[in-house]
Every structure is written in C-alpha cells, then in structure tokens.
Design a protein around this motif. Structure first.
Motif, PDB file in Angstrom:
ATOM      1  N   SER A 148      43.064  42.943  52.295  1.00 28.08           N
ATOM      2  CA  SER A 148      43.990  41.876  51.927  1.00 28.08           C
ATOM      3  C   SER A 148      43.457  40.487  52.236  1.00 28.08           C
ATOM      4  O   SER A 148      43.928  39.508  51.675  1.00 28.08           O
ATOM      5  N   THR A 179      39.637  38.015  48.723  1.00 27.62           N
ATOM      6  CA  THR A 179      39.929  38.040  47.286  1.00 27.62           C
ATOM      7  C   THR A 179      38.786  37.368  46.554  1.00 27.62           C
ATOM      8  O   THR A 179      38.557  36.170  46.693  1.00 27.62           O
ATOM      9  N   PRO A 186      37.356  36.693  42.846  1.00 33.64           N
ATOM     10  CA  PRO A 186      37.774  36.754  41.438  1.00 33.64           C
ATOM     11  C   PRO A 186      36.774  37.442  40.522  1.00 33.64           C
ATOM     12  O   PRO A 186      37.146  37.889  39.438  1.00 33.64           O
ATOM     13  N   GLN A 243      46.200  48.326  48.087  1.00 36.18           N
ATOM     14  CA  GLN A 243      45.577  47.042  48.401  1.00 36.18           C
ATOM     15  C   GLN A 243      44.131  47.007  47.917  1.00 36.18           C
ATOM     16  O   GLN A 243      43.667  45.997  47.384  1.00 36.18           O
ATOM     17  N   ARG A 278      42.029  44.509  44.630  1.00 36.97           N
ATOM     18  CA  ARG A 278      40.935  43.538  44.774  1.00 36.97           C
ATOM     19  C   ARG A 278      40.271  43.245  43.436  1.00 36.97           C
ATOM     20  O   ARG A 278      39.435  42.343  43.347  1.00 36.97           O
ATOM     21  N   THR A 279      40.626  43.990  42.401  1.00 38.88           N
ATOM     22  CA  THR A 279      40.141  43.693  41.057  1.00 38.88           C
ATOM     23  C   THR A 279      41.341  43.457  40.151  1.00 38.88           C
ATOM     24  O   THR A 279      42.485  43.637  40.555  1.00 38.88           O
ATOM     25  N   ARG A 327      42.144  40.521  38.987  1.00 40.00           N
ATOM     26  CA  ARG A 327      42.731  39.217  39.313  1.00 40.00           C
ATOM     27  C   ARG A 327      42.622  38.227  38.164  1.00 40.00           C
ATOM     28  O   ARG A 327      43.560  37.478  37.882  1.00 40.00           O
TER      29      ARG A 327
END
Length: 257
Positions: free
Chosen positions: A154, A157, A159, A196, A200-201, A203
């Motif tokens: 978490s 991040t 992009p 979670q 992470r992808t 976005r």
C-alpha cells in the motif's frame, strides 16, 4: 456550517482500469513457457490445491521452501515473458511480490544479467538510494522489474507497473503455541493483502496480475491479517507499552482507563 460552506464529496481510490487476474491454472497454459515449467506450474497448482483442501489456518501453516523455490522460478520466466511483450522499445514495469530479502536476492541472480531488464530491489534493509530507482523510468530498451516485500502493498504506487506477479507469501511474526515463542516465518497472505497487491497495477492503464497459487488456495485465504498483538506474548506487549509511557506513568493505570 452551512451547506454552501461544504465542498462537494471527493471520492478517492477504487479501480481505475481493469486488471486481468491469472492464477497458476492460467500460467500453466502459457505456450511461451518451456514445457518443463508448464508442468511445474501444474504441480504447484495441485500442491496449493491440497493445502486449501486440508484447511488453511492463517498464521499457523508455514509455506515450505520447495513451494517458494518453484514459485520463484516461475516468476522469473513470467517476468521475462512480460518484458518481451514490450518489444525492443521496452518501457513499463513488472512488480514481483516476494516473502523476504532472500527471495529478492535469488531473483536478482536470475534477472540482473539480462540486458532487456532493469532489476530494482525494494526492501527496508536496502539503502534509500537503491530503492528510489523504483520510481525512475526504465532506460530505453529495457523493462523495469521491481522485487518487493509486503511493505510495498500500500505504501508504493508506481504508475508504470503493467504486470504484478504475486507469490502469495509474506514474512511475519507468528506465535508458536507448541514452542511457546514468537518466530518470524513465511506464511500465506490474507485475501486483503492479495487485493492490495493486485491494485499496484491498473492505475493509469489496464494491467495484469499473475497469482502463483491456485484458485482454490486464493478462495481459502483468510480475509485479513491477524492483529499483531495476538501474535506475540502478552508480556512483550506490556513491556512495549511501558516503554512508551512517561517515567511516572504505569501500565496498570493506563489499562484502568
């Protein structure tokens, strides 16, 4: 305050783009994988299926070294395939979630020598300068491959992550009832952690998540991680609490409140 002084509701979070989830059953069908590894994926799927059928007790069932070793070998090849899909132009990133620093070191041995990949480790024991490379774009012609522990579920991040590879394991302190002691061990993640990691992808564009465990095991994961207080002896919690109090404070008076 009046209604005119309150701003409109701002919604933050939620999926921005679709994320395709693939478990071991789908990994075993990847024609680009060597036949040996496709067979290994099937064996690993059967093994994780048996773990799920036996009744997964989160926090007490450790993950064997053999299972982790098979998953790491698969992760290396899936990462290479994902990088190859980017073509000669490269770009994008692959994020691999592993259980600990030893797993990161094993991936580094396999991936650092590839000229098409830019390997970046992320772990609390590594220098901050080394970890900041995860935020930099990959050199032209290369695909960035980031190996991280559950600390990045978490708090990190990126992009440019197009593919997430999740081994489904983490290292955490667990209370061993038989030995009457707390120990650091590999365990299966919770369903919340798996969600979670997948997040992470997807976005800024559609993404993919490869879970290197079976669908049955995914369904058997505990909903959430057990609280840390329940995984260590009570005296450890009390002593930690005492260290946070002022010199004149007492644990008993705080608990009385």
């Amino acid at each position: 305050v009046g209604a005119h002084e309150v701003s409109e509701t701002l919604h933050v979070g939620g999926a921005r783009f679709p994320v395709e989830i693939n478990h071991l059953e789908e990994v075993a069908e990847l024609r680009e994988l060597p036949v040996r590894l496709r067979a290994a994926a099937l064996r690993l799927a059967e093994r994780t299926d048996s773990i799920a059928r036996a009744g997964l007790q989160h926090g007490t069932d450790g993950v064997s070294a053999a299972v982790v070793s098979m998953a790491l070998e698969l992760a290396v090849w899936v990462a290479r395939l994902a990088a190859a899909e980017g073509g000669e132009a490269g770009g994008g990133a692959v994020l691999i979630f592993v259980g600990g620093l030893s797993d990161i070191e094993e991936l580094a041995e396999e991936l650092q020598s590839s000229p098409a990949l830019c390997f970046v480790p992320v772990h609390g024991d590594l220098g901050i300068d080394e970890q900041l490379k995860a935020f930099a774009p990959a050199p032209r012609g290369q695909t960035k491959v980031i190996a991280a522990t559950n600390a990045a579920e978490s708090s990190l991040t990126l992009p440019d992550v197009d593919v997430v590879i999740d081994l489904g394991v983490c290292k955490s302190v667990r209370w061993d009832q038989k030995r009457r002691t707390a120990q650091l061990c590999r365990t299966w993640v919770s369903a919340a952690s798996a969600t979670q990691r997948k997040g992470r992808t997807g976005r800024v564009r559609p993404g993919r998540c490869y879970r290197l465990y079976s669908r049955a095991l995914s369904a058997a994961l505990a909903p959430h991680e057990p609280c840390e207080m329940a995984q260590q002896p009570l005296e450890s919690t009390v002593l930690q609490l005492r260290s946070m109090l002022a010199a004149e404070g007492t644990v008993s008076s705080l608990l009385d409140e």
